[in-house]
Structure formats: C-alpha cells, structure tokens
Scaffold this motif. Structure first.
Motif, PDB file in Angstrom:
ATOM      1  N   PRO A   6       0.822  -1.216   0.000  1.00 30.01           N
ATOM      2  CA  PRO A   6       0.000   0.000   0.000  1.00 30.01           C
ATOM      3  C   PRO A   6       0.852   1.260   0.000  1.00 30.01           C
ATOM      4  N   ILE A   7       0.453   2.231  -0.810  1.00 32.54           N
ATOM      5  CA  ILE A   7       1.070   3.555  -0.737  1.00 32.54           C
ATOM      6  C   ILE A   7       0.332   4.400   0.301  1.00 32.54           C
ATOM      7  N   LEU A   8      -0.938   4.038   0.575  1.00 34.39           N
ATOM      8  CA  LEU A   8      -1.753   4.741   1.566  1.00 34.39           C
ATOM      9  C   LEU A   8      -2.389   3.728   2.505  1.00 34.39           C
ATOM     10  N   ASP A  29      -6.737   0.356   2.757  1.00 33.57           N
ATOM     11  CA  ASP A  29      -5.436   0.552   2.117  1.00 33.57           C
ATOM     12  C   ASP A  29      -5.637   0.854   0.640  1.00 33.57           C
ATOM     13  N   LEU A  30      -4.632   1.478   0.048  1.00 34.63           N
ATOM     14  CA  LEU A  30      -4.627   1.773  -1.385  1.00 34.63           C
ATOM     15  C   LEU A  30      -3.244   1.453  -1.928  1.00 34.63           C
ATOM     16  N   ALA A  31      -3.197   0.655  -2.987  1.00 31.65           N
ATOM     17  CA  ALA A  31      -1.923   0.273  -3.586  1.00 31.65           C
ATOM     18  C   ALA A  31      -1.486   1.308  -4.622  1.00 31.65           C
ATOM     19  N   LYS A  32      -0.185   1.416  -4.827  1.00 23.84           N
ATOM     20  CA  LYS A  32       0.337   2.302  -5.860  1.00 23.84           C
ATOM     21  C   LYS A  32      -0.160   1.833  -7.229  1.00 23.84           C
ATOM     22  N   GLY A  33      -0.664   2.782  -8.022  1.00 21.45           N
ATOM     23  CA  GLY A  33      -1.180   2.461  -9.341  1.00 21.45           C
ATOM     24  C   GLY A  33      -2.618   1.998  -9.358  1.00 21.45           C
ATOM     25  N   GLU A  34      -3.260   1.963  -8.192  1.00 16.17           N
ATOM     26  CA  GLU A  34      -4.644   1.503  -8.091  1.00 16.17           C
ATOM     27  C   GLU A  34      -5.603   2.688  -8.114  1.00 16.17           C
ATOM     28  N   THR A  35      -6.805   2.444  -8.625  1.00 12.93           N
ATOM     29  CA  THR A  35      -7.897   3.410  -8.520  1.00 12.93           C
ATOM     30  C   THR A  35      -8.964   2.811  -7.619  1.00 12.93           C
ATOM     31  N   LEU A  36      -9.174   3.458  -6.477  1.00  9.46           N
ATOM     32  CA  LEU A  36     -10.130   2.989  -5.472  1.00  9.46           C
ATOM     33  C   LEU A  36     -11.259   4.001  -5.375  1.00  9.46           C
ATOM     34  N   CYS A  37     -12.488   3.519  -5.390  1.00  7.20           N
ATOM     35  CA  CYS A  37     -13.653   4.396  -5.317  1.00  7.20           C
ATOM     36  C   CYS A  37     -14.352   4.221  -3.975  1.00  7.20           C
ATOM     37  N   PHE A  66       1.293   7.538   4.398  1.00  7.31           N
ATOM     38  CA  PHE A  66       1.359   7.727   2.955  1.00  7.31           C
ATOM     39  C   PHE A  66       2.805   7.674   2.495  1.00  7.31           C
ATOM     40  N   ASP A  67       3.080   6.792   1.571  1.00  5.63           N
ATOM     41  CA  ASP A  67       4.415   6.666   0.992  1.00  5.63           C
ATOM     42  C   ASP A  67       5.478   6.517   2.078  1.00  5.63           C
ATOM     43  N   GLY A  68       5.159   5.707   3.098  1.00  4.56           N
ATOM     44  CA  GLY A  68       6.112   5.416   4.156  1.00  4.56           C
ATOM     45  C   GLY A  68       6.187   6.422   5.281  1.00  4.56           C
ATOM     46  N   GLU A  69       5.368   7.484   5.232  1.00  8.94           N
ATOM     47  CA  GLU A  69       5.411   8.527   6.258  1.00  8.94           C
ATOM     48  C   GLU A  69       4.069   8.654   6.963  1.00  8.94           C
ATOM     49  N   ASP A  70       4.120   9.070   8.215  1.00  4.77           N
ATOM     50  CA  ASP A  70       2.914   9.405   8.959  1.00  4.77           C
ATOM     51  C   ASP A  70       2.487  10.814   8.535  1.00  4.77           C
ATOM     52  N   VAL A  71       1.313  10.916   7.893  1.00  4.97           N
ATOM     53  CA  VAL A  71       0.861  12.223   7.395  1.00  4.97           C
ATOM     54  C   VAL A  71      -0.391  12.708   8.130  1.00  4.97           C
ATOM     55  N   GLN A  72      -0.765  12.027   9.173  1.00  8.78           N
ATOM     56  CA  GLN A  72      -1.969  12.436   9.883  1.00  8.78           C
ATOM     57  C   GLN A  72      -1.814  13.834  10.456  1.00  8.78           C
ATOM     58  N   ASN A  73      -2.832  14.647  10.218  1.00  7.47           N
ATOM     59  CA  ASN A  73      -2.925  16.009  10.744  1.00  7.47           C
ATOM     60  C   ASN A  73      -1.842  16.947  10.198  1.00  7.47           C
ATOM     61  N   LEU A  74      -1.279  16.608   9.042  1.00  9.93           N
ATOM     62  CA  LEU A  74      -0.452  17.588   8.350  1.00  9.93           C
ATOM     63  C   LEU A  74      -1.338  18.712   7.833  1.00  9.93           C
ATOM     64  N   SER A  75      -0.782  19.891   7.660  1.00 11.85           N
ATOM     65  CA  SER A  75      -1.526  20.967   7.021  1.00 11.85           C
ATOM     66  C   SER A  75      -1.731  20.622   5.545  1.00 11.85           C
ATOM     67  N   PRO A  76      -2.768  21.167   4.899  1.00 11.62           N
ATOM     68  CA  PRO A  76      -2.961  20.907   3.467  1.00 11.62           C
ATOM     69  C   PRO A  76      -1.732  21.251   2.637  1.00 11.62           C
ATOM     70  N   HIS A  77      -1.022  22.319   3.024  1.00 11.93           N
ATOM     71  CA  HIS A  77       0.174  22.722   2.281  1.00 11.93           C
ATOM     72  C   HIS A  77       1.244  21.632   2.334  1.00 11.93           C
ATOM     73  N   HIS A  78       1.487  21.076   3.512  1.00 11.06           N
ATOM     74  CA  HIS A  78       2.508  20.052   3.641  1.00 11.06           C
ATOM     75  C   HIS A  78       2.062  18.735   3.004  1.00 11.06           C
ATOM     76  N   ALA A  79       0.755  18.428   3.070  1.00 14.15           N
ATOM     77  CA  ALA A  79       0.250  17.232   2.397  1.00 14.15           C
ATOM     78  C   ALA A  79       0.438  17.362   0.886  1.00 14.15           C
ATOM     79  N   PHE A  80       0.151  18.550   0.362  1.00 15.09           N
ATOM     80  CA  PHE A  80       0.339  18.811  -1.065  1.00 15.09           C
ATOM     81  C   PHE A  80       1.805  18.624  -1.456  1.00 15.09           C
TER      82      PHE A  80
END
Length: 239
Positions: A6-8, A29-37, A66-80
């Motif tokens: 999973p990338i996510l 979870d979401l795998a790299k290259g996958e489209t999940l709805c 996400f991509d090996g990092e904890d991204v919970q509660n990052l600001s939108p700018h840092h997530a971007f």
C-alpha cells in the motif's frame, strides 16, 4: 498496474465536527497504481475521509500513512508537498484567469521549461482545453471547468490524486469525457482515490471499491467480481 504494497494506509481514523463524530474508525489501504472508489450515501463520511487524508480536517484518533510517512494532521500545504493533491467539488479555480494560467498554477514550483513540458502533457489528456487555453475560466461550461481543475492537479504530478465526485452536476457527454480522461491517467500509472455517485462511471474507471456507512467501511470488493450487476452494491449503500 497496481502493486501489492500500500502507498496509503488509513487506520481506524476518527474525525468529529464539534460534538458530532463523522468518522468512527474508518480503515482501508490503497496500492500504488490503483484506482479505489469510495461509495456511500450522503453523510456516510466519504468527503470527510478524503479531507482528512489531504489535511483539510484533523483526526482525533487513528493513523494515516502515505508513501512510508505518517501524514496524519499535516496541514494541506505540507500534504500537497508530499504529493497528496485533491480536486474538490468546488473546483477552486480563478475565474478571471485564462485556462492556461489556471493550469500553470499547478506547476508554480517548477522552472519554466518543466512547466511548459507539463502543460503540453496535460493538453494531451485534455485536447478541449488546448482549444480554449486563452479563454477566461468564467466563460467555460461546468464540464470544461472540471477539466481545468483536474488538469491543474495533474500538472503537479501527484503521487496520489484525490477526486471528490468528478462527475457531479455534469451532462452525460462530459461524464463520458471525464471518465475517458481518468481512464487514460489510470493507464499511465496514476494512483487515485475517488468519491463518485455515478456507479456507471465508478465501475468504468475503478479497480476496487469500498462502501462507507456511518463513518465506517462496511463492505467492498473488486469491480471485476461484480461485472455489470450493480444491484447488490446499491442495496449495500442505501439499505
């Protein structure tokens, strides 16, 4: 082509608006290259889930990796900055700028040569926008504006593209065009997490779906397993 790792990873996240808890332990979870709805009735927590991933709302519990990092509660700018790029239902365009100027805003951190190359790549996906590159966005139809919003996100070369109802309010013609563009992005290896009420479009472009109800993931499966029979999915969403 999706990979198995999973990338996510969304792990038991909880989100509240005031005293009302909207997400009550959602996980997937979401795998790299996958489209999940993400499917579900209004109020099931789909948009809140995407907004939590992209940093627009905070979580009170759980974890987002996400991509090996904890991204919970990052600001939108840092997530971007980490490659999490969302196209919201509002589109968030600049109506008095041209199509090209709006698109170039997606490449503002690139040098001119790189931005030019990205612009030509995006026009390859959106030939309609190439024809309208000098028009002001306010003069475009709703479907064309949705293409600009999606094209601007693609300009950033996102690691994960988050789409909140890309067909919302569009005519059947534009739904088909948006579907073809999303399919082309998928064929080129894009990773996408999308919310979509139009099951025809969702099952045309997605590899897999999950169903949310009351802030939880309650069901899911692969598109291939269901073929053209959507009745069981509709029952899972609304009953």
């Amino acid at each position: 082509m999706a990979t198995s790792d999973p990338i996510l990873s969304v792990e038991d996240i909880r989100v509240s608006y005031g005293k009302k808890e909207i997400l009550q332990g959602a996980r997937f979870d979401l795998a790299k290259g996958e489209t999940l709805c993400l499917l579900g009735a209004n109020g099931s927590g789909k948009s809140t889930c995407i907004n939590a991933i992209s940093g627009f709302v905070g979580c009170t519990a759980g974890r987002i990796r996400f991509d090996g990092e904890d991204v919970q509660n990052l600001s939108p700018h840092h997530a971007f900055r980490r490659g999490l790029v969302q196209v919201s239902q509002a589109r968030d365009l600049f109506p008095d700028l041209t199509v090209e100027d709006n698109l170039r805003l997606g490449a503002y951190v690139m040098n001119r040569a790189a931005a030019d190359a990205e612009l030509e790549r995006v026009f390859g996906y959106f030939p309609r926008l190439l024809e309208r590159r000098r028009q002001h966005v306010r003069t475009l139809s709703g479907g064309e504006q949705q293409m600009v919003a999606l094209g601007r996100a693609v300009m950033t070369r996102p690691k994960l593209l988050l789409l909140d109802e890309p067909s919302g309010g569009l005519s059947p013609q534009f739904v088909n065009e948006i579907g073809a563009i999303i399919s082309a992005l998928k064929d080129d290896g894009a990773t996408m997490l999308m919310i979509e009420q139009n099951l025809g479009l969702a099952f045309k472009v997605a590899d897999r779906f999950i169903i949310m109800r009351d802030g939880l993931v309650v069901d899911g499966g692969t598109v291939e397993d269901y073929g053209d029979d959507h009745h069981e999915i509709v029952r899972s969403i609304y009953l």
